[in-house]
Structure formats: structure tokens, C-alpha cells
Design a protein around this motif. Sequence first.
Motif, PDB file in Angstrom:
ATOM      1  N   GLU A   1      -1.449 -11.813   0.005  1.00 26.04           N
ATOM      2  CA  GLU A   1      -0.311 -11.466  -0.847  1.00 26.04           C
ATOM      3  C   GLU A   1      -0.744 -11.403  -2.313  1.00 26.04           C
ATOM      4  O   GLU A   1      -0.351 -10.498  -3.051  1.00 26.04           O
ATOM      5  CB  GLU A   1       0.806 -12.500  -0.660  1.00 26.04           C
ATOM      6  N   ASN A   2      -1.572 -12.357  -2.715  1.00 25.50           N
ATOM      7  CA  ASN A   2      -2.069 -12.394  -4.088  1.00 25.50           C
ATOM      8  C   ASN A   2      -2.893 -11.144  -4.401  1.00 25.50           C
ATOM      9  O   ASN A   2      -2.735 -10.530  -5.462  1.00 25.50           O
ATOM     10  CB  ASN A   2      -2.919 -13.658  -4.285  1.00 25.50           C
TER      11      ASN A   2
ATOM     12  N   LEU B   1      -0.553  -8.228  -4.796  1.00 27.50           N
ATOM     13  CA  LEU B   1       0.178  -8.288  -6.073  1.00 27.50           C
ATOM     14  C   LEU B   1      -0.735  -7.910  -7.247  1.00 27.50           C
ATOM     15  O   LEU B   1      -0.298  -7.212  -8.170  1.00 27.50           O
ATOM     16  CB  LEU B   1       0.763  -9.685  -6.282  1.00 27.50           C
ATOM     17  N   LYS B   2      -1.989  -8.330  -7.196  1.00 20.55           N
ATOM     18  CA  LYS B   2      -2.928  -7.950  -8.262  1.00 20.55           C
ATOM     19  C   LYS B   2      -3.143  -6.445  -8.259  1.00 20.55           C
ATOM     20  O   LYS B   2      -3.219  -5.823  -9.327  1.00 20.55           O
ATOM     21  CB  LYS B   2      -4.266  -8.669  -8.074  1.00 20.55           C
ATOM     22  N   ARG B   3      -3.237  -5.863  -7.070  1.00 21.87           N
ATOM     23  CA  ARG B   3      -3.389  -4.406  -6.946  1.00 21.87           C
ATOM     24  C   ARG B   3      -2.167  -3.711  -7.548  1.00 21.87           C
ATOM     25  O   ARG B   3      -2.292  -2.717  -8.276  1.00 21.87           O
ATOM     26  CB  ARG B   3      -3.551  -4.028  -5.479  1.00 21.87           C
ATOM     27  N   GLU B   4      -0.973  -4.228  -7.252  1.00 26.10           N
ATOM     28  CA  GLU B   4       0.261  -3.638  -7.787  1.00 26.10           C
ATOM     29  C   GLU B   4       0.318  -3.772  -9.306  1.00 26.10           C
ATOM     30  O   GLU B   4       0.744  -2.845 -10.002  1.00 26.10           O
ATOM     31  CB  GLU B   4       1.482  -4.304  -7.147  1.00 26.10           C
ATOM     32  N   ILE B   5      -0.129  -4.914  -9.832  1.00 22.88           N
ATOM     33  CA  ILE B   5      -0.151  -5.111 -11.290  1.00 22.88           C
ATOM     34  C   ILE B   5      -1.061  -4.080 -11.949  1.00 22.88           C
ATOM     35  O   ILE B   5      -0.693  -3.473 -12.964  1.00 22.88           O
ATOM     36  CB  ILE B   5      -0.598  -6.546 -11.647  1.00 22.88           C
TER      37      ILE B   5
END
Length: 128
Positions: A66-67, A70-74
Motif C-alpha cells: 500500500e505504501n 501511495l508513493k507511486r500516486e504521489i
Amino acid sequence: MSDLNSSIVYSPTDDSCTDRESQDHGGGNKKLRRREKNRIAAQRSRKKQTQKADKLHEEYEKLEQENTALKREIRKLSEEVKHLSEALNDHERICPLIHCAMNFVATPRRHPDVLTSCLPRDDQSEVS
């Protein structure tokens, strides 16, 4: 008769001997049962501990994934913000509404025509 008295042999039917043996065997059985119960309880405890550790490891793996997502999305959103900011800066340089003198007037605009008054009209662009 004295010979008979001197050779007393304990038989299994002798109460004192049987009581001691049953206490020894009963106590031993009790001790064995207690050890067996303790062994089983220890196995259950170790199994529970292992299951808990496995569950925590699975949760850790899930959170890591998940982390990463989320980093990819950021990163993706940051790139989008950068792109949109560049597009806005490029547009601000050529936008007639931003450079219109009426934008600096403090009075509120009452008509939607006011916005179009800042835009070049077809007839004005030909005259200029």
C-alpha cells in the motif's frame, strides 16, 4: 513357632504396602497427567504465537504494498501539478483577461459582458 514369626513376608494384600504403592503410582500418574497438560498448553501457546507472527508479517507485507502504491500516486500527482502549473504559467503570459485594465478596478462586475469586453473582438482585431 518362632520360626514363623521371624520370616514375615509382605504380600500384595498387605494394606500398608498397597497404600504406599498406590500413592506412588497415583502421584506419578497425576504428575504425568500434569506434565502432559502442560506440554499441550505449551504447544497451543507456541502455535498461537506463530499464527500471530504470521498475521503480523502478512499485515506488514500488505502495508508495504500500500505504501509503495501511495508513493507511486504521489509521484504521479506531483508530475500532474507540475504540468498544470507550467500550463497555467504559459496561459497567464498570453491571457487577455489577466492583462485587462478592468481587472484592476475595485468595483464588482455586474454583467457577463464585462468579461468579453476585455477580449479582442473580431472587428477590433481587424482594426488594430
